[in-house]
Design a protein around this motif. Structure first.
Motif, PDB file in Angstrom:
ATOM      1  N   LEU A  89      -8.379  -2.771 -11.331  1.00 38.75           N
ATOM      2  CA  LEU A  89      -7.322  -2.763 -10.323  1.00 38.75           C
ATOM      3  C   LEU A  89      -6.175  -3.649 -10.770  1.00 38.75           C
ATOM      4  O   LEU A  89      -6.389  -4.728 -11.320  1.00 38.75           O
ATOM      5  CB  LEU A  89      -7.851  -3.250  -8.972  1.00 38.75           C
ATOM      6  CG  LEU A  89      -8.158  -2.134  -7.972  1.00 38.75           C
ATOM      7  CD1 LEU A  89      -9.269  -1.246  -8.480  1.00 38.75           C
ATOM      8  CD2 LEU A  89      -8.479  -2.693  -6.631  1.00 38.75           C
ATOM      9  N   VAL A 142      -4.300  -6.355  -5.475  1.00 37.81           N
ATOM     10  CA  VAL A 142      -5.066  -6.272  -4.231  1.00 37.81           C
ATOM     11  C   VAL A 142      -4.210  -6.894  -3.142  1.00 37.81           C
ATOM     12  O   VAL A 142      -3.652  -7.972  -3.332  1.00 37.81           O
ATOM     13  CB  VAL A 142      -6.421  -7.019  -4.333  1.00 37.81           C
ATOM     14  CG1 VAL A 142      -7.152  -7.007  -3.006  1.00 37.81           C
ATOM     15  CG2 VAL A 142      -7.295  -6.407  -5.422  1.00 37.81           C
ATOM     16  N   ARG A 147      -4.086   1.340 -10.509  1.00 32.34           N
ATOM     17  CA  ARG A 147      -4.664   1.384  -9.169  1.00 32.34           C
ATOM     18  C   ARG A 147      -4.445   0.060  -8.450  1.00 32.34           C
ATOM     19  O   ARG A 147      -4.378  -0.984  -9.062  1.00 32.34           O
ATOM     20  CB  ARG A 147      -6.161   1.674  -9.265  1.00 32.34           C
ATOM     21  CG  ARG A 147      -6.437   2.963  -9.982  1.00 32.34           C
ATOM     22  CD  ARG A 147      -7.925   3.311 -10.058  1.00 32.34           C
ATOM     23  NE  ARG A 147      -8.880   2.248 -10.012  1.00 32.34           N
ATOM     24  CZ  ARG A 147      -9.479   1.711 -11.083  1.00 32.34           C
ATOM     25  NH1 ARG A 147      -9.183   2.109 -12.285  1.00 32.34           N
ATOM     26  NH2 ARG A 147     -10.390   0.770 -10.930  1.00 32.34           N
ATOM     27  N   GLU A 148      -4.358   0.137  -7.132  1.00 33.45           N
ATOM     28  CA  GLU A 148      -4.241  -1.075  -6.316  1.00 33.45           C
ATOM     29  C   GLU A 148      -5.292  -1.037  -5.220  1.00 33.45           C
ATOM     30  O   GLU A 148      -5.709   0.031  -4.778  1.00 33.45           O
ATOM     31  CB  GLU A 148      -2.844  -1.219  -5.731  1.00 33.45           C
ATOM     32  CG  GLU A 148      -2.428  -0.101  -4.827  1.00 33.45           C
ATOM     33  CD  GLU A 148      -0.979  -0.234  -4.386  1.00 33.45           C
ATOM     34  OE1 GLU A 148      -0.663   0.370  -3.349  1.00 33.45           O
ATOM     35  OE2 GLU A 148      -0.186  -0.918  -5.044  1.00 33.45           O
ATOM     36  N   GLY A 149      -5.734  -2.201  -4.837  1.00 32.93           N
ATOM     37  CA  GLY A 149      -6.756  -2.310  -3.802  1.00 32.93           C
ATOM     38  C   GLY A 149      -6.203  -2.894  -2.526  1.00 32.93           C
ATOM     39  O   GLY A 149      -5.106  -3.459  -2.494  1.00 32.93           O
ATOM     40  N   THR A 174     -13.292  -2.799   1.192  1.00 33.24           N
ATOM     41  CA  THR A 174     -12.078  -2.607   0.407  1.00 33.24           C
ATOM     42  C   THR A 174     -11.799  -1.122   0.229  1.00 33.24           C
ATOM     43  O   THR A 174     -12.701  -0.294   0.321  1.00 33.24           O
ATOM     44  CB  THR A 174     -12.187  -3.263  -0.983  1.00 33.24           C
ATOM     45  OG1 THR A 174     -13.251  -2.649  -1.710  1.00 33.24           O
ATOM     46  CG2 THR A 174     -12.427  -4.750  -0.872  1.00 33.24           C
ATOM     47  N   GLU A 175     -10.535  -0.819  -0.029  1.00 38.37           N
ATOM     48  CA  GLU A 175     -10.102   0.540  -0.306  1.00 38.37           C
ATOM     49  C   GLU A 175      -9.224   0.511  -1.550  1.00 38.37           C
ATOM     50  O   GLU A 175      -8.681  -0.533  -1.907  1.00 38.37           O
ATOM     51  CB  GLU A 175      -9.330   1.096   0.891  1.00 38.37           C
ATOM     52  CG  GLU A 175     -10.188   1.145   2.139  1.00 38.37           C
ATOM     53  CD  GLU A 175      -9.430   1.553   3.386  1.00 38.37           C
ATOM     54  OE1 GLU A 175      -8.190   1.614   3.353  1.00 38.37           O
ATOM     55  OE2 GLU A 175     -10.090   1.815   4.397  1.00 38.37           O
ATOM     56  N   GLU A 176      -9.106   1.655  -2.192  1.00 35.14           N
ATOM     57  CA  GLU A 176      -8.365   1.721  -3.452  1.00 35.14           C
ATOM     58  C   GLU A 176      -7.513   2.989  -3.511  1.00 35.14           C
ATOM     59  O   GLU A 176      -7.945   4.046  -3.072  1.00 35.14           O
ATOM     60  CB  GLU A 176      -9.395   1.725  -4.575  1.00 35.14           C
ATOM     61  CG  GLU A 176      -8.864   1.819  -5.942  1.00 35.14           C
ATOM     62  CD  GLU A 176      -9.998   1.900  -6.954  1.00 35.14           C
ATOM     63  OE1 GLU A 176      -9.876   2.740  -7.855  1.00 35.14           O
ATOM     64  OE2 GLU A 176     -10.985   1.164  -6.836  1.00 35.14           O
ATOM     65  N   TRP A 177      -6.290   2.849  -4.049  1.00 33.03           N
ATOM     66  CA  TRP A 177      -5.351   3.960  -4.203  1.00 33.03           C
ATOM     67  C   TRP A 177      -4.728   3.914  -5.594  1.00 33.03           C
ATOM     68  O   TRP A 177      -4.628   2.847  -6.182  1.00 33.03           O
ATOM     69  CB  TRP A 177      -4.183   3.838  -3.231  1.00 33.03           C
ATOM     70  CG  TRP A 177      -4.490   4.099  -1.826  1.00 33.03           C
ATOM     71  CD1 TRP A 177      -4.397   5.293  -1.167  1.00 33.03           C
ATOM     72  CD2 TRP A 177      -4.924   3.160  -0.836  1.00 33.03           C
ATOM     73  NE1 TRP A 177      -4.746   5.144   0.148  1.00 33.03           N
ATOM     74  CE2 TRP A 177      -5.077   3.843   0.376  1.00 33.03           C
ATOM     75  CE3 TRP A 177      -5.207   1.800  -0.868  1.00 33.03           C
ATOM     76  CZ2 TRP A 177      -5.488   3.225   1.540  1.00 33.03           C
ATOM     77  CZ3 TRP A 177      -5.619   1.179   0.283  1.00 33.03           C
ATOM     78  CH2 TRP A 177      -5.756   1.893   1.474  1.00 33.03           C
ATOM     79  N   ARG A 202     -13.229  -6.088  -8.559  1.00 26.85           N
ATOM     80  CA  ARG A 202     -12.121  -5.139  -8.607  1.00 26.85           C
ATOM     81  C   ARG A 202     -11.281  -5.333  -9.867  1.00 26.85           C
ATOM     82  O   ARG A 202     -10.795  -4.382 -10.453  1.00 26.85           O
ATOM     83  CB  ARG A 202     -11.226  -5.259  -7.367  1.00 26.85           C
ATOM     84  CG  ARG A 202     -11.898  -4.957  -6.011  1.00 26.85           C
ATOM     85  CD  ARG A 202     -12.474  -3.559  -5.846  1.00 26.85           C
ATOM     86  NE  ARG A 202     -13.741  -3.340  -6.492  1.00 26.85           N
ATOM     87  CZ  ARG A 202     -14.951  -3.618  -5.987  1.00 26.85           C
ATOM     88  NH1 ARG A 202     -15.077  -4.149  -4.804  1.00 26.85           N
ATOM     89  NH2 ARG A 202     -16.047  -3.358  -6.668  1.00 26.85           N
ATOM     90  N   PRO A 207      -7.732   6.771   0.984  1.00 25.55           N
ATOM     91  CA  PRO A 207      -7.975   6.028  -0.249  1.00 25.55           C
ATOM     92  C   PRO A 207      -8.898   6.814  -1.172  1.00 25.55           C
ATOM     93  O   PRO A 207      -9.718   7.603  -0.730  1.00 25.55           O
ATOM     94  CB  PRO A 207      -8.627   4.737   0.231  1.00 25.55           C
ATOM     95  CG  PRO A 207      -9.118   5.006   1.589  1.00 25.55           C
ATOM     96  CD  PRO A 207      -8.263   6.098   2.155  1.00 25.55           C
ATOM     97  N   ARG A 247       0.879  -1.166   0.000  1.00 22.58           N
ATOM     98  CA  ARG A 247       0.000   0.000   0.000  1.00 22.58           C
ATOM     99  C   ARG A 247       0.911   1.209   0.000  1.00 22.58           C
ATOM    100  O   ARG A 247       1.684   1.421   0.910  1.00 22.58           O
ATOM    101  CB  ARG A 247      -0.893  -0.045   1.234  1.00 22.58           C
ATOM    102  CG  ARG A 247      -1.879   1.071   1.267  1.00 22.58           C
ATOM    103  CD  ARG A 247      -2.911   0.868   2.315  1.00 22.58           C
ATOM    104  NE  ARG A 247      -2.330   0.449   3.579  1.00 22.58           N
ATOM    105  CZ  ARG A 247      -3.011   0.386   4.694  1.00 22.58           C
ATOM    106  NH1 ARG A 247      -4.269   0.703   4.718  1.00 22.58           N
ATOM    107  NH2 ARG A 247      -2.438   0.003   5.809  1.00 22.58           N
TER     108      ARG A 247
END
Length: 126
Positions: free
Chosen positions: A88, A91, A53-55, A40-43, A83, A20, A14
């Motif tokens: 994404l 993850v 993007r990654e989760g 879940t969160e995403e950045w 996702r 996020p 992360r």
């Protein structure tokens, strides 16, 4: 100084300390009661553009009376597929080895792999 062993599984680290970009939650209910949940969160990956993007699986759980029915696994698989459809690129998640519910087995059922094992150190005042 005390040590605490910790197992963490991350598809990628992360990378953003900021909030996020997107948060999502799903749940399985039984009547009016939540039986299982995932958050879940995403950045943006590596602090780069939003195109990569990654989760992060922030929370996944099943209430005690509903355990052993595959609810957490089902939510996790559906979330991972959704996702991926959203674009994404990875993850990740963390698993503590002292968790009595053995959550690592749920992640291994989805063909996830342990990519890092870390030991955390905590400085305590005596």
């Amino acid at each position: 100084m005390s040590t605490r062993g910790d197992v963490r599984r991350r598809a990628s680290a992360r990378s953003s300390p900021s909030a996020p970009k997107r948060k999502r939650s799903s749940r399985h209910t039984s009547g009016d009661e939540v039986a299982a949940y995932i958050h879940t969160e995403e950045w943006p990956a590596g602090g780069t553009t939003a195109a990569t993007r990654e989760g992060w699986i922030a929370r996944l759980g099943t209430r005690r009376p509903y355990r052993g029915r595959g609810l957490a696994t089902t939510l996790l698989v559906r979330t991972l597929h959704a996702r991926a459809t959203d674009g994404l690129t990875s993850v990740g998640l963390e698993v503590g080895p002292r968790n009595p519910t053995a959550p690592l087995t749920i992640y291994l059922r989805t063909n996830s792999a342990v990519t890092a094992r870390l030991t955390e150190y905590q400085l305590t005042e005596d």
